[in-house]
Design a protein around this motif. Sequence first.
Motif, mmCIF file in Angstrom:
data_model
loop_
_atom_site.group_PDB
_atom_site.id
_atom_site.type_symbol
_atom_site.label_atom_id
_atom_site.label_comp_id
_atom_site.label_asym_id
_atom_site.label_seq_id
_atom_site.Cartn_x
_atom_site.Cartn_y
_atom_site.Cartn_z
ATOM 1 N N PHE A 42 202.179 23.884 -24.902
ATOM 2 C CA PHE A 42 201.302 24.267 -25.986
ATOM 3 C C PHE A 42 202.063 25.475 -26.872
ATOM 4 O O PHE A 42 201.790 25.564 -28.111
ATOM 5 C CB PHE A 42 199.869 25.152 -25.336
ATOM 6 C CG PHE A 42 199.152 25.607 -26.288
ATOM 7 C CD1 PHE A 42 198.335 24.757 -27.196
ATOM 8 C CD2 PHE A 42 199.197 26.976 -26.639
ATOM 9 C CE1 PHE A 42 197.287 25.438 -28.101
ATOM 10 C CE2 PHE A 42 198.389 27.577 -27.446
ATOM 11 C CZ PHE A 42 197.350 26.675 -28.076
ATOM 12 N N ARG A 43 202.977 26.238 -26.305
ATOM 13 C CA ARG A 43 203.385 27.406 -26.822
ATOM 14 C C ARG A 43 204.487 26.830 -28.061
ATOM 15 O O ARG A 43 204.348 27.278 -29.207
ATOM 16 C CB ARG A 43 204.222 28.309 -25.954
ATOM 17 C CG ARG A 43 204.876 29.385 -26.624
ATOM 18 C CD ARG A 43 205.477 30.529 -25.680
ATOM 19 N NE ARG A 43 206.570 29.777 -24.832
ATOM 20 C CZ ARG A 43 206.618 29.643 -23.736
ATOM 21 N NH1 ARG A 43 205.067 29.897 -23.036
ATOM 22 N NH2 ARG A 43 207.430 29.139 -22.860
ATOM 23 N N ARG A 44 205.244 25.776 -27.708
ATOM 24 C CA ARG A 44 206.025 25.229 -28.840
ATOM 25 C C ARG A 44 205.287 24.586 -29.977
ATOM 26 O O ARG A 44 205.605 24.449 -30.937
ATOM 27 C CB ARG A 44 206.880 24.159 -28.012
ATOM 28 C CG ARG A 44 208.097 24.761 -27.132
ATOM 29 C CD ARG A 44 209.085 23.985 -26.709
ATOM 30 N NE ARG A 44 208.631 22.604 -26.195
ATOM 31 C CZ ARG A 44 208.506 22.661 -24.815
ATOM 32 N NH1 ARG A 44 209.053 23.526 -24.098
ATOM 33 N NH2 ARG A 44 207.972 21.651 -23.995
ATOM 34 N N LEU A 45 204.153 23.814 -29.414
ATOM 35 C CA LEU A 45 203.346 23.293 -30.431
ATOM 36 C C LEU A 45 202.674 24.031 -31.461
ATOM 37 O O LEU A 45 202.725 23.969 -32.534
ATOM 38 C CB LEU A 45 202.396 22.507 -29.743
ATOM 39 C CG LEU A 45 201.482 21.057 -30.586
ATOM 40 C CD1 LEU A 45 202.825 20.123 -30.997
ATOM 41 C CD2 LEU A 45 200.654 20.702 -29.694
ATOM 42 N N LEU A 109 204.481 12.324 -33.590
ATOM 43 C CA LEU A 109 205.717 12.341 -34.093
ATOM 44 C C LEU A 109 205.946 11.486 -35.109
ATOM 45 O O LEU A 109 206.680 12.006 -36.089
ATOM 46 C CB LEU A 109 206.805 12.193 -32.820
ATOM 47 C CG LEU A 109 208.323 12.329 -33.385
ATOM 48 C CD1 LEU A 109 208.716 13.636 -33.811
ATOM 49 C CD2 LEU A 109 209.098 11.882 -31.978
ATOM 50 N N ALA A 110 205.666 10.326 -35.219
ATOM 51 C CA ALA A 110 205.780 9.109 -36.188
ATOM 52 C C ALA A 110 205.051 10.104 -37.688
ATOM 53 O O ALA A 110 205.507 10.022 -38.622
ATOM 54 C CB ALA A 110 205.337 8.096 -35.884
ATOM 55 N N SER A 111 203.909 10.417 -37.526
ATOM 56 C CA SER A 111 203.295 10.741 -38.460
ATOM 57 C C SER A 111 203.733 12.069 -38.948
ATOM 58 O O SER A 111 203.694 12.396 -40.267
ATOM 59 C CB SER A 111 201.481 10.916 -38.432
ATOM 60 O OG SER A 111 201.378 11.876 -37.127
ATOM 61 N N ALA A 112 204.275 12.981 -38.228
ATOM 62 C CA ALA A 112 204.801 14.179 -38.840
ATOM 63 C C ALA A 112 206.167 13.908 -39.495
ATOM 64 O O ALA A 112 206.510 14.517 -40.568
ATOM 65 C CB ALA A 112 205.230 15.098 -37.543
ATOM 66 N N CYS A 113 206.737 12.746 -38.821
ATOM 67 C CA CYS A 113 207.888 12.513 -39.797
ATOM 68 C C CYS A 113 207.658 11.753 -41.046
ATOM 69 O O CYS A 113 208.616 12.282 -42.023
ATOM 70 C CB CYS A 113 208.800 11.274 -38.827
ATOM 71 S SG CYS A 113 209.684 12.115 -37.438
ATOM 72 N N LEU A 213 208.078 22.189 -36.737
ATOM 73 C CA LEU A 213 206.857 21.143 -36.178
ATOM 74 C C LEU A 213 207.627 19.840 -35.548
ATOM 75 O O LEU A 213 207.267 19.532 -34.388
ATOM 76 C CB LEU A 213 205.926 20.957 -37.022
ATOM 77 C CG LEU A 213 204.883 20.029 -36.759
ATOM 78 C CD1 LEU A 213 203.658 20.361 -37.250
ATOM 79 C CD2 LEU A 213 204.814 18.589 -36.776
ATOM 80 N N LEU A 214 208.511 19.218 -36.299
ATOM 81 C CA LEU A 214 209.127 18.256 -35.702
ATOM 82 C C LEU A 214 210.037 18.462 -34.403
ATOM 83 O O LEU A 214 209.847 17.744 -33.488
ATOM 84 C CB LEU A 214 210.314 17.664 -36.553
ATOM 85 C CG LEU A 214 209.560 16.891 -37.954
ATOM 86 C CD1 LEU A 214 210.772 16.633 -38.808
ATOM 87 C CD2 LEU A 214 208.772 16.022 -37.817
ATOM 88 N N TYR A 215 210.611 19.443 -34.323
ATOM 89 C CA TYR A 215 211.270 20.086 -33.122
ATOM 90 C C TYR A 215 210.110 19.943 -31.931
ATOM 91 O O TYR A 215 210.268 19.627 -30.667
ATOM 92 C CB TYR A 215 211.711 21.439 -33.352
ATOM 93 C CG TYR A 215 212.410 21.789 -31.873
ATOM 94 C CD1 TYR A 215 213.578 21.410 -31.353
ATOM 95 C CD2 TYR A 215 211.856 22.952 -31.201
ATOM 96 C CE1 TYR A 215 214.083 21.760 -30.287
ATOM 97 C CE2 TYR A 215 212.160 23.358 -30.143
ATOM 98 C CZ TYR A 215 213.445 22.983 -29.517
ATOM 99 O OH TYR A 215 213.765 23.292 -28.165
#
Length: 466
Positions: A42-45, A109-113, A213-215
Amino acid sequence: MPTTPHTPRALPPTGPPALKARLVSGLRGIALDTRPLAHPVFRRLLIGQGAAYIGTMVTSVTIPVQVYALTRSSLSVGLTGLAGLVPLVVFGLYGGAIADRFDRRTLYLASACLTWTITLALLFQALADLRSVPLILALVASQAGAFAVSSAARGAIIPRIVPTPLVPAANTLYFTAGNAGQVAGPLVAGLLISLPNGYCWAYGADAVLFSVLLYSAVNLPPILPAGSGARTGGLRSVFEGLRFIAAAPVLWMSFAVDIAAMTMALPTALFPEAAQLRFGGGVGPLYSAIAIGSVAAGLFSGWIGRVRRQGRALAIAVTTWAAAVALAGTVHHLLTAVALLAAAGAADLVSAVYRETILQTYAPDALRGRLQGVFTVVVAGGPRLGDLRAGAMASATGLGVAWTGTSLLCMIVVIVGALLVRPFWRYTVTLAQPSEAATCLHVVHGELGVGRGPEGFAVGGGRDAE
């Protein structure tokens, strides 16, 4: 008989140390609840999404500025908002169905890319000086569709990466980060746009921030829908989610009060006219006031997760929002209007947290993606309809009716509706007793009926809630 000497019980200290301890304890009780940050995923997100919020706001400001510079037409600027509405609705609903059928990490991930790629395309058109408004509108529409899918997936992910009792705190952190982005993003955009080749700098900054965000998305664990998920694709699975909402007064009423708040009491489209007629300029503080109030409320939001009657709390928060907006429409002093709009923003943060939390904890995991899709459509589409309503009414009836009159009507509609829809008004959550085995979420619809869901809460409505 011999008596035993009695030793008086020591009284608790009442001096400055005890007072200081009570003050510290009280502040901890109202301060922003950061316990979800103890969960690394959660923290990374949150960090990735917080950076993306700022970048998104930079682009949201840059696009209309660039379009106006190219066309000198406010109508063309208005089309930038309209261009994203249809993709938002279509892909919000269908993206939610996909999120209930496949790995939510992969979908997110796909939608973020895709969103990141579109941002790079905006950067390219600025670098190449293509000066094509149709191209910009097409990119805006594509980005709105990608955002709708990623938002549906992310909302369905959160209850799976933090314990259920921490979902309100997790949502508060998200909304606070988003509101901070709404404050910082326009400031960054204004600075970058003023530079030589400013549009390039602005879109480039968004691309860099969004890479964070991608990371975070890459480092998510696989998150498959629990249970059977969406058994079919296409419209049938979308209608399954809509039927679930229609049969759950708690859910459809939570959407209804938000639609009322956005379509009847959203004043942002009126800010330019109000600044000119009432405040002698100063449109910037009006636009930032609501977000500033939301950020301030987020910093003192530790109490939100302890409220049991979440349906009632949501109705009160929306009513408070409308009341503050109505009052702001009656004043002719800029600082007073800003203060009242900030109070409205604080109420909006509270209502947003309860609305999202009710959705995430009430619905079974197999339907969360589809319901989050509907949530995305309502939350992102409502303000567009609200701006249209406010602008049209201001032209026909004047500023006062379009601002204050409909806000007062919103208060009446929300209060009456909440009282009439008893399962919503009585909707109550209580922390379940912890145990070694996972406990279930029990949902009572109206008078009877039991459902099963994620661990951590017992939820009651109807007579038992009283």
